[in-house]
Design a protein around this motif. Sequence first.
Motif, PDB file in Angstrom:
ATOM      1  N   TYR A  40      35.757   5.634  26.142  1.00  0.00           N
ATOM      2  CA  TYR A  40      35.895   5.021  24.813  1.00  0.00           C
ATOM      3  C   TYR A  40      34.514   4.750  24.238  1.00  0.00           C
ATOM      4  O   TYR A  40      33.594   4.346  24.972  1.00  0.00           O
ATOM      5  CB  TYR A  40      36.650   3.687  24.887  1.00  0.00           C
ATOM      6  CG  TYR A  40      38.102   3.787  25.227  1.00  0.00           C
ATOM      7  CD1 TYR A  40      39.076   3.928  24.230  1.00  0.00           C
ATOM      8  CD2 TYR A  40      38.536   3.717  26.558  1.00  0.00           C
ATOM      9  CE1 TYR A  40      40.426   4.004  24.546  1.00  0.00           C
ATOM     10  CE2 TYR A  40      39.888   3.788  26.873  1.00  0.00           C
ATOM     11  CZ  TYR A  40      40.825   3.930  25.861  1.00  0.00           C
ATOM     12  OH  TYR A  40      42.161   4.001  26.181  1.00  0.00           O
ATOM     13  N   THR A  41      34.385   4.934  22.938  1.00  0.00           N
ATOM     14  CA  THR A  41      33.175   4.524  22.230  1.00  0.00           C
ATOM     15  C   THR A  41      33.585   3.742  20.995  1.00  0.00           C
ATOM     16  O   THR A  41      34.498   4.146  20.269  1.00  0.00           O
ATOM     17  CB  THR A  41      32.318   5.736  21.809  1.00  0.00           C
ATOM     18  OG1 THR A  41      31.772   6.355  22.971  1.00  0.00           O
ATOM     19  CG2 THR A  41      31.184   5.318  20.888  1.00  0.00           C
ATOM     20  N   SER A  42      32.904   2.613  20.778  1.00  0.00           N
ATOM     21  CA  SER A  42      33.128   1.832  19.558  1.00  0.00           C
ATOM     22  C   SER A  42      31.839   1.126  19.181  1.00  0.00           C
ATOM     23  O   SER A  42      31.172   0.545  20.036  1.00  0.00           O
ATOM     24  CB  SER A  42      34.240   0.802  19.775  1.00  0.00           C
ATOM     25  OG  SER A  42      34.439   0.023  18.609  1.00  0.00           O
ATOM     26  N   CYS A  46      29.371   3.000  24.434  1.00  0.00           N
ATOM     27  CA  CYS A  46      30.207   3.960  25.150  1.00  0.00           C
ATOM     28  C   CYS A  46      30.623   3.379  26.497  1.00  0.00           C
ATOM     29  O   CYS A  46      29.791   2.889  27.269  1.00  0.00           O
ATOM     30  CB  CYS A  46      29.453   5.268  25.348  1.00  0.00           C
ATOM     31  SG  CYS A  46      30.444   6.546  26.156  1.00  0.00           S
ATOM     32  N   ASN A  81      39.954  -2.244  17.091  1.00  0.00           N
ATOM     33  CA  ASN A  81      39.574  -1.116  17.946  1.00  0.00           C
ATOM     34  C   ASN A  81      38.145  -1.269  18.461  1.00  0.00           C
ATOM     35  O   ASN A  81      37.201  -0.635  17.986  1.00  0.00           O
ATOM     36  CB  ASN A  81      39.699   0.197  17.166  1.00  0.00           C
ATOM     37  CG  ASN A  81      41.141   0.619  16.996  1.00  0.00           C
ATOM     38  OD1 ASN A  81      42.048  -0.128  17.309  1.00  0.00           O
ATOM     39  ND2 ASN A  81      41.350   1.818  16.497  1.00  0.00           N
ATOM     40  N   ILE A  83      35.916  -1.835  22.388  1.00  0.00           N
ATOM     41  CA  ILE A  83      36.131  -1.398  23.772  1.00  0.00           C
ATOM     42  C   ILE A  83      36.729  -2.489  24.652  1.00  0.00           C
ATOM     43  O   ILE A  83      37.217  -2.197  25.746  1.00  0.00           O
ATOM     44  CB  ILE A  83      34.836  -0.848  24.402  1.00  0.00           C
ATOM     45  CG1 ILE A  83      33.710  -1.867  24.293  1.00  0.00           C
ATOM     46  CG2 ILE A  83      34.447   0.465  23.752  1.00  0.00           C
ATOM     47  CD1 ILE A  83      32.454  -1.418  25.006  1.00  0.00           C
ATOM     48  N   PRO A  86      40.867  -1.654  25.592  1.00  0.00           N
ATOM     49  CA  PRO A  86      41.369  -0.978  26.805  1.00  0.00           C
ATOM     50  C   PRO A  86      41.075  -1.733  28.085  1.00  0.00           C
ATOM     51  O   PRO A  86      41.850  -1.656  29.044  1.00  0.00           O
ATOM     52  CB  PRO A  86      40.660   0.388  26.768  1.00  0.00           C
ATOM     53  CG  PRO A  86      39.485   0.201  25.870  1.00  0.00           C
ATOM     54  CD  PRO A  86      39.905  -0.816  24.864  1.00  0.00           C
ATOM     55  N   LEU A 257      44.811   0.437  17.674  1.00  0.00           N
ATOM     56  CA  LEU A 257      45.399   0.608  19.002  1.00  0.00           C
ATOM     57  C   LEU A 257      46.607  -0.286  19.226  1.00  0.00           C
ATOM     58  O   LEU A 257      47.415  -0.011  20.116  1.00  0.00           O
ATOM     59  CB  LEU A 257      44.350   0.329  20.079  1.00  0.00           C
ATOM     60  CG  LEU A 257      43.269   1.410  20.248  1.00  0.00           C
ATOM     61  CD1 LEU A 257      42.172   0.912  21.165  1.00  0.00           C
ATOM     62  CD2 LEU A 257      43.866   2.705  20.787  1.00  0.00           C
ATOM     63  N   SER A 266      46.028   7.457  22.799  1.00  0.00           N
ATOM     64  CA  SER A 266      44.805   7.147  23.544  1.00  0.00           C
ATOM     65  C   SER A 266      45.019   7.299  25.046  1.00  0.00           C
ATOM     66  O   SER A 266      44.113   7.717  25.777  1.00  0.00           O
ATOM     67  CB  SER A 266      44.315   5.734  23.213  1.00  0.00           C
ATOM     68  OG  SER A 266      45.158   4.744  23.759  1.00  0.00           O
ATOM     69  N   HIS A 275      37.567  11.759  25.435  1.00  0.00           N
ATOM     70  CA  HIS A 275      36.720  10.695  24.908  1.00  0.00           C
ATOM     71  C   HIS A 275      37.351  10.158  23.626  1.00  0.00           C
ATOM     72  O   HIS A 275      37.479  10.869  22.631  1.00  0.00           O
ATOM     73  CB  HIS A 275      35.327  11.273  24.633  1.00  0.00           C
ATOM     74  CG  HIS A 275      34.342  10.287  24.079  1.00  0.00           C
ATOM     75  ND1 HIS A 275      33.157  10.682  23.490  1.00  0.00           N
ATOM     76  CD2 HIS A 275      34.350   8.923  24.022  1.00  0.00           C
ATOM     77  CE1 HIS A 275      32.493   9.615  23.105  1.00  0.00           C
ATOM     78  NE2 HIS A 275      33.190   8.540  23.413  1.00  0.00           N
ATOM     79  N   ASN A 276      37.771   8.899  23.632  1.00  0.00           N
ATOM     80  CA  ASN A 276      38.340   8.236  22.461  1.00  0.00           C
ATOM     81  C   ASN A 276      37.237   7.574  21.645  1.00  0.00           C
ATOM     82  O   ASN A 276      36.572   6.658  22.138  1.00  0.00           O
ATOM     83  CB  ASN A 276      39.336   7.149  22.889  1.00  0.00           C
ATOM     84  CG  ASN A 276      40.668   7.700  23.356  1.00  0.00           C
ATOM     85  OD1 ASN A 276      41.477   8.155  22.559  1.00  0.00           O
ATOM     86  ND2 ASN A 276      40.907   7.646  24.663  1.00  0.00           N
ATOM     87  N   LEU A 278      36.628   5.110  18.797  1.00  0.00           N
ATOM     88  CA  LEU A 278      37.408   4.081  18.124  1.00  0.00           C
ATOM     89  C   LEU A 278      36.728   3.628  16.837  1.00  0.00           C
ATOM     90  O   LEU A 278      35.507   3.489  16.793  1.00  0.00           O
ATOM     91  CB  LEU A 278      37.605   2.874  19.042  1.00  0.00           C
ATOM     92  CG  LEU A 278      38.238   3.153  20.407  1.00  0.00           C
ATOM     93  CD1 LEU A 278      38.326   1.859  21.216  1.00  0.00           C
ATOM     94  CD2 LEU A 278      39.629   3.772  20.244  1.00  0.00           C
TER      95      LEU A 278
END
Length: 549
Positions: A40-42, A46, A81, A83, A86, A257, A266, A275-276, A278
């Motif tokens: 995940y990246t937001s 990362c 959204n 990280i 998750p 999400l 996702s 790779h999500n 966000l």
Amino acid sequence: MAAPCSAQSPIPEALNSRDLQTLVDLLEFATATYADRPAYTSLGRCLSYRELDQLSAAFACYLQQETDLQPGDRIAIQLPNIIQYPIVLFGALRAGLVVVNTNPLYTADEMLHQFKDSGAVALVILKSMAYQVEGIFSQTHLRHLVLTQVGDLHGFLKRTLINGAVKYLKHMQPAYDLPQAVELRDCLNRHCGSQPSPVTLQHQDMAVLQYTGGTTGVAKGAVLNHANLLANILQVQKALESAANHWPDTVMSPLPLYHIYAFTCSQLVLLQGGHNVLIPNPRDLSSLLKVLGQHQVTSFLGLNTLFVGLCNQPEFAGLDFSRLVLTISGGMALTHKAAQQWQAITGCQIVEGYGLSEASPVVSLNPPDAPRIGSIGKALPYTEWHLLGHDGQPVSSGDAGMLCIKGPQVMSGYWQQPQATEDAFTADGFLITGDIGRCDEDGYLHLLDRAKDLIIVSGFNVYPSEVEDVVASHPDVLECAVVGMPDETCGEVVRLCVVSKNPALDAAALTKWCRAKLAAYKVPKQVDFFDDLPKTPVGKVLRRALRAT
């Protein structure tokens, strides 16, 4: 299609080669197999699969060792959204808890309804929303409150800048008094490197209490167990086999999400080692365009209003779409104009699907190698559907009917609402979707509209989406919606609500446009212009709100 399953699980064996039974199994497979890949990246942070495993384990340890929560207890997650989502999600599942996805834009009254209805005893929420909790906390079953800030999992300097900007520059963190609250960052730091005690989970155990969007009334909680969600992930994976094999490499889903569409997709990306990317605020198109420019996206998930909004941004056409191989649309009807604009700019066709919260959510999807615009595609593997008439009997081939579905992804029922659950299913166990559809000779389903949105003009059925598709094709129309309006002579007439790109566009021009393309009874009798149409946080137009204007 029949659905042969093992004695242990309702998930079809042909889909489940790894014998996954729960979402925790999915996490363990993904983190072991793809440990060093980005998950995940937001906001530039990362999170690798290895970190996802470690941090979700730390949160599970906090839940097990510092709270009185037990497997089966409900925990509400009210986050955008970022990280942390998750991490908290999988930490809660690893501790055996049931996740209650909660819209971070809810008012205090909406939060109170959902927390009380779900019986949530724990809540993870942004500090920016904490002041709303203060006024309702004593009226809920909540015992545990975990707070986080947007930048909490960034490095020291960036964390300080982001959190400081939110609190002091944007003034988005009103004061609150919640002495019982703990900091998520502290919880994770205290248990970093620890492993939670194993929890025995079964496929039939509830994983998520997913509240319906509430576009047609008070939201109800759809009970989704591990098998429902895992089956749907595996069904969609099978349906995407004809897509390019690198579609999951970098997936952008500017959808929240907490909404079941992005939630399930996702998890599918995780299963594929993808790779999500966000987007915390999908409505901020300028920020979204900036992030799009930073990633070579291979897949994009959206809905019609988002496609329209992006295609009307001049900078969008200048982005690099050379690696984009898959675009999926869901959540609302896709118009021909939006699909054509998107393909013209990106070079990628849109693959439309259909689903609902009660089905985890995906029911059908266009084949990626043979999509048909205007169709919601074919039923997912091991999904059955019927089209029923007003008499409850199947309609003739090619005729419209109420769409009813059955499959391993369909919920067991609504939370603590036995009558609503009974009313939602046919006698032979098919979920009544409330949507009207028609199946063509090749097995593609065409969704005509919500049964509740059907407009009956002098005995003739008018499906709003058909009129909207025609109006949206007008070069001066940005977006539109159609609702019924009471009429003494005809019973109902068609009312058109429009957002125009051209101030000179008037009702007469739109009426003329419709007369050339629609039967007379479908032509709008009233045309109203709006600066914006009311929408849900996901971006669906709220026809209910338009009827009240």
